[in-house]
Motif scaffolding. Structure first.
Motif, mmCIF file in Angstrom:
data_model
loop_
_atom_site.group_PDB
_atom_site.id
_atom_site.type_symbol
_atom_site.label_atom_id
_atom_site.label_comp_id
_atom_site.label_asym_id
_atom_site.label_seq_id
_atom_site.Cartn_x
_atom_site.Cartn_y
_atom_site.Cartn_z
ATOM 1 N N PRO A 100 -3.595 -1.328 -13.367
ATOM 2 C CA PRO A 100 -4.016 -0.573 -14.791
ATOM 3 C C PRO A 100 -1.709 -0.708 -15.184
ATOM 4 O O PRO A 100 -0.647 -0.145 -14.336
ATOM 5 C CB PRO A 100 -4.164 0.481 -15.635
ATOM 6 C CG PRO A 100 -4.653 0.936 -13.797
ATOM 7 C CD PRO A 100 -4.544 0.335 -12.894
ATOM 8 N N ALA A 101 -1.514 -1.626 -16.547
ATOM 9 C CA ALA A 101 0.046 -0.934 -16.467
ATOM 10 C C ALA A 101 -0.063 -0.169 -17.318
ATOM 11 O O ALA A 101 -0.961 1.292 -18.286
ATOM 12 C CB ALA A 101 0.319 -2.012 -17.825
ATOM 13 N N GLY A 102 1.351 0.710 -17.574
ATOM 14 C CA GLY A 102 1.727 2.350 -18.108
ATOM 15 C C GLY A 102 1.774 3.300 -17.244
ATOM 16 O O GLY A 102 1.369 4.508 -17.938
ATOM 17 N N VAL A 103 0.799 3.016 -16.048
ATOM 18 C CA VAL A 103 1.203 4.252 -14.893
ATOM 19 C C VAL A 103 1.885 3.911 -13.655
ATOM 20 O O VAL A 103 1.630 2.326 -13.544
ATOM 21 C CB VAL A 103 -0.243 4.706 -14.675
ATOM 22 C CG1 VAL A 103 -1.272 4.951 -15.851
ATOM 23 C CG2 VAL A 103 -0.991 3.416 -13.828
ATOM 24 N N LYS A 104 2.142 4.579 -13.219
ATOM 25 C CA LYS A 104 2.156 4.298 -11.431
ATOM 26 C C LYS A 104 1.707 3.399 -10.620
ATOM 27 O O LYS A 104 0.950 3.540 -10.662
ATOM 28 C CB LYS A 104 3.094 5.644 -11.065
ATOM 29 C CG LYS A 104 3.860 5.525 -9.907
ATOM 30 C CD LYS A 104 4.042 7.123 -8.815
ATOM 31 C CE LYS A 104 4.563 7.006 -7.595
ATOM 32 N NZ LYS A 104 4.589 8.738 -7.000
ATOM 33 N N VAL A 105 2.756 2.400 -10.263
ATOM 34 C CA VAL A 105 1.679 1.864 -9.617
ATOM 35 C C VAL A 105 0.972 2.529 -8.059
ATOM 36 O O VAL A 105 1.669 3.558 -7.365
ATOM 37 C CB VAL A 105 2.509 0.834 -8.465
ATOM 38 C CG1 VAL A 105 1.798 0.090 -7.825
ATOM 39 C CG2 VAL A 105 3.472 0.146 -9.801
ATOM 40 N N PRO A 106 -0.271 1.811 -7.836
ATOM 41 C CA PRO A 106 -0.392 2.965 -6.523
ATOM 42 C C PRO A 106 0.134 3.215 -5.169
ATOM 43 O O PRO A 106 1.395 1.905 -4.807
ATOM 44 C CB PRO A 106 -2.058 2.343 -6.317
ATOM 45 C CG PRO A 106 -1.820 1.408 -7.837
ATOM 46 C CD PRO A 106 -1.410 1.388 -8.268
ATOM 47 N N PRO A 107 -0.269 4.164 -4.257
ATOM 48 C CA PRO A 107 0.617 4.510 -3.130
ATOM 49 C C PRO A 107 0.741 2.866 -2.059
ATOM 50 O O PRO A 107 -0.525 2.354 -2.159
ATOM 51 C CB PRO A 107 0.330 5.379 -2.324
ATOM 52 C CG PRO A 107 -0.073 6.260 -3.136
ATOM 53 C CD PRO A 107 -1.198 4.877 -4.636
ATOM 54 N N TRP A 147 -5.240 7.457 7.682
ATOM 55 C CA TRP A 147 -5.563 8.881 6.873
ATOM 56 C C TRP A 147 -4.697 9.922 6.064
ATOM 57 O O TRP A 147 -4.301 10.123 4.714
ATOM 58 C CB TRP A 147 -5.614 10.196 7.744
ATOM 59 C CG TRP A 147 -6.477 9.275 9.152
ATOM 60 C CD1 TRP A 147 -6.461 10.158 10.006
ATOM 61 C CD2 TRP A 147 -7.886 9.537 9.024
ATOM 62 N NE1 TRP A 147 -7.617 8.760 10.995
ATOM 63 C CE2 TRP A 147 -8.937 9.637 10.149
ATOM 64 C CE3 TRP A 147 -9.340 9.578 8.173
ATOM 65 C CZ2 TRP A 147 -9.999 8.855 10.517
ATOM 66 C CZ3 TRP A 147 -10.645 9.416 8.515
ATOM 67 C CH2 TRP A 147 -10.862 8.943 9.235
ATOM 68 N N ASN A 148 -3.225 9.287 6.176
ATOM 69 C CA ASN A 148 -2.496 9.427 5.010
ATOM 70 C C ASN A 148 -2.280 8.382 3.598
ATOM 71 O O ASN A 148 -2.425 8.693 2.562
ATOM 72 C CB ASN A 148 -0.960 9.958 5.201
ATOM 73 C CG ASN A 148 -0.975 11.464 6.843
ATOM 74 O OD1 ASN A 148 -1.485 12.086 6.911
ATOM 75 N ND2 ASN A 148 -0.048 10.707 7.177
ATOM 76 N N GLU A 149 -2.445 7.716 4.385
ATOM 77 C CA GLU A 149 -2.541 6.919 2.992
ATOM 78 C C GLU A 149 -3.408 6.248 2.081
ATOM 79 O O GLU A 149 -3.698 7.097 1.053
ATOM 80 C CB GLU A 149 -2.492 5.232 3.511
ATOM 81 C CG GLU A 149 -0.752 5.359 4.089
ATOM 82 C CD GLU A 149 -0.838 3.335 4.592
ATOM 83 O OE1 GLU A 149 -1.331 2.548 4.068
ATOM 84 O OE2 GLU A 149 0.711 3.338 4.984
ATOM 85 N N VAL A 150 -5.087 6.885 2.720
ATOM 86 C CA VAL A 150 -6.143 7.276 2.141
ATOM 87 C C VAL A 150 -5.979 8.304 1.590
ATOM 88 O O VAL A 150 -6.023 8.314 0.361
ATOM 89 C CB VAL A 150 -7.426 7.567 3.010
ATOM 90 C CG1 VAL A 150 -8.786 7.793 2.223
ATOM 91 C CG2 VAL A 150 -7.675 5.656 3.640
ATOM 92 N N ALA A 151 -5.189 9.308 2.144
ATOM 93 C CA ALA A 151 -4.971 10.757 0.474
ATOM 94 C C ALA A 151 -4.425 10.668 -0.491
ATOM 95 O O ALA A 151 -5.020 10.760 -1.154
ATOM 96 C CB ALA A 151 -4.776 11.720 1.642
ATOM 97 N N SER A 152 -3.379 9.259 -0.247
ATOM 98 C CA SER A 152 -2.394 8.951 -1.239
ATOM 99 C C SER A 152 -3.255 8.664 -2.076
ATOM 100 O O SER A 152 -3.222 8.505 -3.581
ATOM 101 C CB SER A 152 -1.512 8.294 -0.447
ATOM 102 O OG SER A 152 -0.590 9.456 0.087
ATOM 103 N N LEU A 153 -4.422 7.337 -1.934
ATOM 104 C CA LEU A 153 -5.330 6.948 -2.602
ATOM 105 C C LEU A 153 -5.672 7.746 -3.578
ATOM 106 O O LEU A 153 -5.620 7.382 -4.703
ATOM 107 C CB LEU A 153 -5.619 5.249 -1.773
ATOM 108 C CG LEU A 153 -4.568 4.260 -1.192
ATOM 109 C CD1 LEU A 153 -5.563 3.491 0.061
ATOM 110 C CD2 LEU A 153 -3.741 3.557 -2.193
#
Length: 364
Positions: free
Chosen positions: A41-48, A273-279
């Motif tokens: 979505p636009a208007g929010v921070k891009v996913p990690p 694991w760390n990237e999944v947690a960030s998502l």
């Protein structure tokens, strides 16, 4: 085959590469999910950022897909396919039923819970072995209990069609690589969402550990391969997988503030694991605040469920040995396991011996 380019609207930030539509009406879940690149979505921070080739972040409560990358890309699922095995068979099998695994089941390669050919297991035990420590032996034993490999694969593919998981073709019950066996991040999210509505499925994937039967009335402890059960607040669990061809894959769900987010990734080389947690964190921050990029569709009502097309026809009703190449495959971690050359329900061979072998972890 022609390709459909979906215009970029003001609501979304995306790339313009596309994947073939599943049908004339476009990709399941919405046209935006046909994109190969990142859709958010636009208007929010891009996913990690993530090294995953494909992923989906979805709100399990509403079914809204909050962000995705190559959502319908079809890849080898590894042991995340066990979620479909469990989602298909849990409603069919009496969990108190005693099971005597066959020699074929006992001798499956890769990750194993350590079955013997003795009738010391219940169906409940086998589902724990399947979903905690990714037992390939448990998967085949469950398939045998359901009436055999052919029937189980037919049931799994029929269930995938009912869920509208049209990218998914199951050719094994355990996810070991086999030509033509495929799924997608979108389909894995559909399967997980359906499974989590079943209290038994949810209970199994949430267990951190369990006691597992051994001969002579003994038992040993098995642990869940999902490391986020210990690391991530609100983690429900679900399933991870790895083979040398599929690379890393993961399906996970967590609940915070009464809301559940699902994250699925496919083809990840390394520790995810760390990237999944960030998502997951991004999903909780975005849910309820953004215009979704797609939708996890509802299952087809049972009376309308379609039969798998002839292109997905399964093998004859038999219990094949899964290939020798499986010896080089395992899931994200290995576990205590046992292999027995022995007699099973289908083969009537004499029981020859029992041994427990340890497999050390080779992947995250």
């Amino acid at each position: 085959m022609w390709m459909k380019l979906v215009p970029v609207t003001a609501l979304f930030a995306t790339v313009t590469m596309t994947t073939p539509a599943h049908a004339a009406q476009g990709p399941i879940g919405g046209d935006m999910l046909g994109k190969r690149g990142l859709v958010h979505p636009a208007g929010v921070k891009v996913p990690p950022k993530t090294k995953a080739t494909s992923y989906v972040i979805a709100d399990a409560d509403t079914g809204q897909v909050l962000a995705a990358k190559d959502a319908h890309g079809r890849y080898a699922p590894a042991s995340t396919l066990k979620t479909l095995t469990a989602e298909t068979l849990i409603p069919k099998l009496d969990r108190t039923l005693k099971v005597k695994p066959s020699a074929n089941a006992v001798n499956q390669e890769g990750s194993a819970v350590g079955l013997t050919t003795k009738a010391i297991y219940t169906v409940d035990d086998l589902f724990k072995g399947l979903l905690l420590c990714s037992g390939n032996d448990a998967a085949v034993a469950l398939a045998e209990t359901n009436g055999g490999m052919g029937r189980t694969l037919s049931d799994m593919n029929a269930e995938a069609r009912r869920l509208q998981a049209k990218d998914t073709v199951a050719k094994t019950p355990n996810g070991l690589d086999k030509p033509g066996q495929l799924s997608s991040a979108y389909d894995l999210a559909l399967i997980a969402r359906a499974g989590l509505k079943n209290p038994d499925f949810r209970r199994y994937v949430s267990l951190k550990s369990a006691k597992f039967p051994a001969p002579k009335g003994k038992s040993y402890e098995i642990g869940n391969h999902n490391k986020l059960l210990w690391r991530y607040k609100g983690m429900i669990g679900v399933k991870n997988g790895w083979t040398s061809k599929a690379l890393g894959s993961f399906v996970g769900a967590a609940t915070r503030g009464g809301h559940t987010i699902i994250v699925t990734i496919m083809r990840y080389d390394g520790s995810f694991w760390n990237e999944v947690a960030s998502l997951l964190d991004w999903g909780f921050a975005a849910r309820g605040k953004v215009q979704p990029v797609g939708q996890l569709v509802d299952p087809i009502p049972d009376q309308q469920a379609v039969t798998p097309p002839s292109a997905l026809a399964q093998e004859p009703l038999k219990t094949p040995m899964l290939g020798a190449a499986a010896a080089k495959q395992t899931d994200a971690s290995r576990t205590v396991g046992g292999v027995v050359i022995g007699g099973g329900l289908l083969f009537g061979l004499a029981w020859l011996g029992f041994g427990i072998r340890r497999r050390r972890a080779s992947r995250p």
